[in-house]
Design a protein around this motif. Structure first.
Motif, PDB file in Angstrom:
ATOM      1  N   SER A   1       0.826  -1.207   0.000  1.00 23.44           N
ATOM      2  CA  SER A   1       0.000   0.000   0.000  1.00 23.44           C
ATOM      3  C   SER A   1       0.859   1.254   0.000  1.00 23.44           C
ATOM      4  CB  SER A   1      -0.924   0.007   1.221  1.00 23.44           C
ATOM      5  OG  SER A   1      -1.865  -1.028   1.140  1.00 23.44           O
TER       6      SER A   1
ATOM      7  N   GLY B   1      -2.140   9.838   3.710  1.00 26.70           N
ATOM      8  CA  GLY B   1      -2.263   8.394   3.518  1.00 26.70           C
ATOM      9  C   GLY B   1      -0.987   7.656   3.889  1.00 26.70           C
ATOM     10  N   LEU B   2       0.149   8.198   3.490  1.00 28.56           N
ATOM     11  CA  LEU B   2       1.435   7.580   3.851  1.00 28.56           C
ATOM     12  C   LEU B   2       1.660   7.610   5.361  1.00 28.56           C
ATOM     13  CD1 LEU B   2       3.758   8.892   0.993  1.00 28.56           C
ATOM     14  CD2 LEU B   2       3.043   6.522   1.386  1.00 28.56           C
TER      15      LEU B   2
ATOM     16  N   GLY C   1       1.580   6.867  -6.749  1.00 29.23           N
ATOM     17  CA  GLY C   1       0.585   7.880  -7.107  1.00 29.23           C
ATOM     18  C   GLY C   1       1.146   9.285  -7.016  1.00 29.23           C
TER      19      GLY C   1
ATOM     20  N   SER D   1       2.295   1.660  -3.547  1.00 25.94           N
ATOM     21  CA  SER D   1       1.314   2.119  -4.539  1.00 25.94           C
ATOM     22  C   SER D   1       0.909   3.564  -4.281  1.00 25.94           C
ATOM     23  CB  SER D   1       0.096   1.200  -4.566  1.00 25.94           C
ATOM     24  OG  SER D   1      -0.567   1.198  -3.326  1.00 25.94           O
ATOM     25  N   THR D   2       0.834   3.959  -3.016  1.00 25.30           N
ATOM     26  CA  THR D   2       0.515   5.351  -2.694  1.00 25.30           C
ATOM     27  C   THR D   2       1.650   6.268  -3.138  1.00 25.30           C
ATOM     28  OG1 THR D   2      -0.807   4.632  -0.799  1.00 25.30           O
ATOM     29  CG2 THR D   2      -0.119   6.925  -0.827  1.00 25.30           C
TER      30      THR D   2
ATOM     31  N   ILE E   1      -2.004  12.324  -0.258  1.00 24.56           N
ATOM     32  CA  ILE E   1      -0.975  11.280  -0.336  1.00 24.56           C
ATOM     33  C   ILE E   1      -0.115  11.287   0.915  1.00 24.56           C
ATOM     34  CG2 ILE E   1       1.173  10.651  -1.532  1.00 24.56           C
ATOM     35  CD1 ILE E   1      -0.303  11.340  -4.158  1.00 24.56           C
TER      36      ILE E   1
END
Length: 80
Positions: A21, A61-62, A28, A24-25, A58
């Motif tokens: 995850s 999210g990280l 992005g 992939s983040t 982002i």
């Protein structure tokens, strides 16, 4: 619930799933950087704001994924 679906949900909460995850983040972020660069060259303020908001999402999210990874690491220590 099927065995495969249960296994997939377990993977999402595993260290490997969390690393995937994060990757992939972070991937992005490349698209957001390209969007910001294009917005700057075209002097498109609205797209630049969109890129900034996406970049903030982002980063958030990280940070959440990193916290989850640390939590998983703490659980491993307790189990060992």
């Amino acid at each position: 619930m099927s065995k495969a679906l249960t296994k997939a949900k377990g993977f999402k909460k595993s260290k490997s799933g969390t690393y995937l995850s994060i990757a992939s983040t972070a991937f992005g972020a490349i698209g957001v950087a390209k969007q910001a660069k294009k917005a700057r060259t075209e002097h498109d303020t609205l797209r630049l704001i969109d890129a900034a908001v996406s970049a903030a999402a982002i980063v958030t999210g990280l940070a959440i994924l990193y916290r989850e990874l640390r939590r998983l690491g703490d659980d491993d220590v307790l189990l060992g």
